[in-house]
Scaffold this motif. Structure first.
Motif, PDB file in Angstrom:
ATOM      1  N   LYS A  91       0.829  -1.198   0.000  1.00 36.38           N
ATOM      2  CA  LYS A  91       0.000   0.000   0.000  1.00 36.38           C
ATOM      3  C   LYS A  91       0.868   1.254   0.000  1.00 36.38           C
ATOM      4  N   ALA A  92       1.985   1.185   0.684  1.00 39.87           N
ATOM      5  CA  ALA A  92       2.886   2.335   0.768  1.00 39.87           C
ATOM      6  C   ALA A  92       3.544   2.629  -0.576  1.00 39.87           C
ATOM      7  N   VAL A  93       3.813   1.576  -1.363  1.00 41.27           N
ATOM      8  CA  VAL A  93       4.421   1.760  -2.689  1.00 41.27           C
ATOM      9  C   VAL A  93       3.491   2.582  -3.575  1.00 41.27           C
ATOM     10  N   ARG A  94       2.224   2.230  -3.565  1.00 40.12           N
ATOM     11  CA  ARG A  94       1.227   2.971  -4.353  1.00 40.12           C
ATOM     12  C   ARG A  94       1.072   4.394  -3.812  1.00 40.12           C
ATOM     13  N   ALA A  95       1.120   4.533  -2.485  1.00 37.70           N
ATOM     14  CA  ALA A  95       0.972   5.849  -1.860  1.00 37.70           C
ATOM     15  C   ALA A  95       2.133   6.768  -2.220  1.00 37.70           C
ATOM     16  N   VAL A  96       3.326   6.192  -2.359  1.00 31.77           N
ATOM     17  CA  VAL A  96       4.484   6.994  -2.758  1.00 31.77           C
ATOM     18  C   VAL A  96       4.265   7.582  -4.143  1.00 31.77           C
ATOM     19  N   GLN A  97       3.756   6.764  -5.054  1.00 34.02           N
ATOM     20  CA  GLN A  97       3.469   7.254  -6.410  1.00 34.02           C
ATOM     21  C   GLN A  97       2.458   8.402  -6.381  1.00 34.02           C
ATOM     22  N   SER A  98       1.423   8.245  -5.563  1.00 38.44           N
ATOM     23  CA  SER A  98       0.402   9.295  -5.448  1.00 38.44           C
ATOM     24  C   SER A  98       0.993  10.553  -4.824  1.00 38.44           C
ATOM     25  N   GLY A  99       1.826  10.365  -3.797  1.00 37.58           N
ATOM     26  CA  GLY A  99       2.450  11.502  -3.124  1.00 37.58           C
ATOM     27  C   GLY A  99       3.368  12.280  -4.046  1.00 37.58           C
ATOM     28  N   GLU A 100       4.101  11.565  -4.883  1.00 38.44           N
ATOM     29  CA  GLU A 100       4.995  12.233  -5.836  1.00 38.44           C
ATOM     30  C   GLU A 100       4.198  12.987  -6.901  1.00 38.44           C
ATOM     31  N   LYS A 101       3.053  12.423  -7.284  1.00 37.62           N
ATOM     32  CA  LYS A 101       2.181  13.094  -8.246  1.00 37.62           C
ATOM     33  C   LYS A 101       1.681  14.426  -7.663  1.00 37.62           C
ATOM     34  N   ILE A 102       1.302  14.398  -6.393  1.00 39.48           N
ATOM     35  CA  ILE A 102       0.828  15.617  -5.719  1.00 39.48           C
ATOM     36  C   ILE A 102       1.957  16.630  -5.606  1.00 39.48           C
ATOM     37  N   LEU A 103       3.154  16.159  -5.224  1.00 34.06           N
ATOM     38  CA  LEU A 103       4.291  17.058  -5.050  1.00 34.06           C
ATOM     39  C   LEU A 103       4.704  17.702  -6.375  1.00 34.06           C
ATOM     40  N   ASN A 104       4.702  16.914  -7.449  1.00 38.25           N
ATOM     41  CA  ASN A 104       5.059  17.462  -8.764  1.00 38.25           C
ATOM     42  C   ASN A 104       4.083  18.552  -9.191  1.00 38.25           C
ATOM     43  N   HIS A 105       2.811  18.348  -8.860  1.00 39.85           N
ATOM     44  CA  HIS A 105       1.793  19.345  -9.196  1.00 39.85           C
ATOM     45  C   HIS A 105       2.061  20.645  -8.431  1.00 39.85           C
ATOM     46  N   LEU A 106       2.370  20.525  -7.162  1.00 38.92           N
ATOM     47  CA  LEU A 106       2.665  21.709  -6.347  1.00 38.92           C
ATOM     48  C   LEU A 106       3.951  22.386  -6.820  1.00 38.92           C
ATOM     49  N   ASN A 107       4.922  21.593  -7.240  1.00 38.32           N
ATOM     50  CA  ASN A 107       6.192  22.149  -7.749  1.00 38.32           C
ATOM     51  C   ASN A 107       5.986  22.987  -8.999  1.00 38.32           C
ATOM     52  N   SER A 108       4.901  22.715  -9.714  1.00 36.86           N
ATOM     53  CA  SER A 108       4.589  23.507 -10.915  1.00 36.86           C
ATOM     54  C   SER A 108       3.841  24.789 -10.549  1.00 36.86           C
ATOM     55  N   GLU A 109       3.795  25.087  -9.233  1.00 35.71           N
ATOM     56  CA  GLU A 109       3.172  26.305  -8.697  1.00 35.71           C
ATOM     57  C   GLU A 109       1.670  26.346  -8.946  1.00 35.71           C
ATOM     58  N   LYS A 110       1.050  25.171  -8.877  1.00 36.99           N
ATOM     59  CA  LYS A 110      -0.404  25.071  -9.025  1.00 36.99           C
ATOM     60  C   LYS A 110      -0.997  24.587  -7.704  1.00 36.99           C
ATOM     61  N   PRO A 111      -2.158  25.138  -7.301  1.00 33.44           N
ATOM     62  CA  PRO A 111      -2.782  24.707  -6.045  1.00 33.44           C
ATOM     63  C   PRO A 111      -3.283  23.279  -6.123  1.00 33.44           C
ATOM     64  N   ALA A 112      -3.323  22.617  -5.000  1.00 32.39           N
ATOM     65  CA  ALA A 112      -3.733  21.213  -4.957  1.00 32.39           C
ATOM     66  C   ALA A 112      -5.160  21.008  -5.445  1.00 32.39           C
ATOM     67  N   ARG A 113      -6.019  22.010  -5.282  1.00 31.08           N
ATOM     68  CA  ARG A 113      -7.417  21.859  -5.674  1.00 31.08           C
ATOM     69  C   ARG A 113      -7.585  21.647  -7.178  1.00 31.08           C
ATOM     70  N   SER A 114      -6.577  22.019  -7.969  1.00 33.05           N
ATOM     71  CA  SER A 114      -6.680  21.880  -9.421  1.00 33.05           C
ATOM     72  C   SER A 114      -6.126  20.550  -9.928  1.00 33.05           C
ATOM     73  N   LEU A 115      -5.699  19.678  -9.020  1.00 33.54           N
ATOM     74  CA  LEU A 115      -5.126  18.389  -9.410  1.00 33.54           C
ATOM     75  C   LEU A 115      -6.225  17.338  -9.548  1.00 33.54           C
TER      76      LEU A 115
END
Length: 365
Positions: free
Chosen positions: A157-181
């Motif tokens: 479960k943690a392996v899948r969660a890491v992928q999701s977490g990185e997806k969220i972080l990459n979105h934030l790194n692009s200077e976009k709010p989390a609500r738009s993901l």
């Protein structure tokens, strides 16, 4: 249902003046940064003409509107995510609200200082956005560290969660709010558990001068263009006008003032109703001789859930709900007339409450 909207923005944009007009809370409104250090909290009445109309028909002993909690959060500045200007405290206050009302200054006044030297609502919005995004990035990075450790230990479960977490972080790194993901259903559990600041729904309030309250100005035009792709509502309000209205004692005085200004209703009414929609809320009513009352439920609530807002025993022992549509009640003029016309519905546990329903619950405990 204690749902909160938090008013945020840079210092000296009119947050506390607006809060005072909304709640008559008399928060300190001053011409210097950090006049507000602790959040001011007020309960605000949600204006609803339907409640007034029902009260006219029923003539109850008591009228009880529904409310939303509003929080005046101290002004954020650049560097807040790193603790500048009491930033950690302010950001913690934002984390506790359900939705954000972002106030931007769209008026020129040499007597009111601006922390960044000049009026530019687009820049001001970007400053706040970046501070919230930076704080969210810090939150996600810390969670990812823990997830990666668990993934190394072999937790699937943690392996899948890491992928999701990185997806969220990459979105934030692009200077976009989390609500738009956009996320898959299986990614939402992790996302929701992070309680990200930029995941909260947002409403923008342009604080304008009196002459710009109806049609806006150059500042509001630029701001509207900057946020057009966000899908967020933008409201024009003059906090100064709203403060003047709040000082008037009678409804007649307020209406006369509004007419003189060429307005149909106070700006705070539009703001409160927008907050209500932003929180995905609807209203149902109970109507009797003792009380006509508005109740708040989430969109999609079932009849038992609506009953539970009144009392938990109503939900536990729910049998059925007697439902009258608002238009039928107003048109026919009484509950008995609605029954005689065969317009009252008898609904079970699966009934989804519709905004404006007038409901009577049958239950057994």
């Amino acid at each position: 249902m204690a749902l909160k909207c938090g008013i945020v923005g840079l210092p000296n944009v009119g947050k506390s003046t607006l809060f005072n007009a909304l709640s008559s809370g008399k928060a300190l409104a001053a011409n210097y940064p950090f006049a507000t250090k602790e959040p001011n909290v007020g309960m605000i009445t949600v204006p609803d003409e339907r409640l007034d109309k029902l009260a006219e028909i029923v003539n109850p002993q008591k009228i009880q509107p529904t409310t939303v909690e509003i929080v005046d959060i101290a002004g954020l500045i650049k560097g807040a995510s790193k603790g500048e200007g009491l930033g950690n405290q302010f950001l913690a206050n934002i984390r506790e609200v359900d939705a954000i009302v972002h106030v931007v200054r769209c008026f020129d006044d040499g007597n009111v200082v601006h922390v960044d030297g000049g009026v530019d609502p687009v820049r001001d919005k970007e400053t706040i956005d970046m501070e919230l995004i930076l704080k969210d990035m810090d939150t996600v990075e810390k969670r990812l560290e823990k997830l990666k450790k668990n993934a190394k230990a072999g937790e699937k479960k943690a392996v899948r969660a890491v992928q999701s977490g990185e997806k969220i972080l990459n979105h934030l790194n692009s200077e976009k709010p989390a609500r738009s993901l956009e996320l898959d259903d299986d990614e939402l559990e992790l996302f929701n558990s992070m309680l990200l600041l930029t995941a909260k729904p947002i409403l923008y309030v342009c604080n304008v001068d009196e002459d710009s309250v109806q049609d806006g100005n150059e500042h509001t035009s630029k701001f509207a263009e900057a946020v057009k792709d966000e899908g967020a509502q933008v409201i024009l309000i003059s906090a100064g006008i709203e403060a003047d209205i709040a000082e008037l004692e009678s409804k007649e005085e307020r209406m006369e003032f509004l007419m003189d200004m060429g307005l149909s209703e106070p700006g705070v009414n539009k703001l409160i109703q927008a907050c209500y929609r932003l929180l995905n809320l609807i209203t149902y009513f109970t109507a009797g001789e003792k009380e006509v009352r508005a109740w708040t439920v989430k969109v999609g609530s079932t009849a038992p859930q609506a009953a539970g807002v009144i009392h938990s025993d109503f939900e536990k022992g729910f049998i059925r709900a007697e439902v009258i549509k608002y238009n039928d009640y107003v048109t026919l003029g009484s509950e008995s007339a609605v029954k005689d016309a065969g317009k009252m519905g008898v609904e079970g546990k699966d009934y989804i409450v519709v905004d404006g329903d007038i409901m009577h619950f049958r239950f057994n405990v």
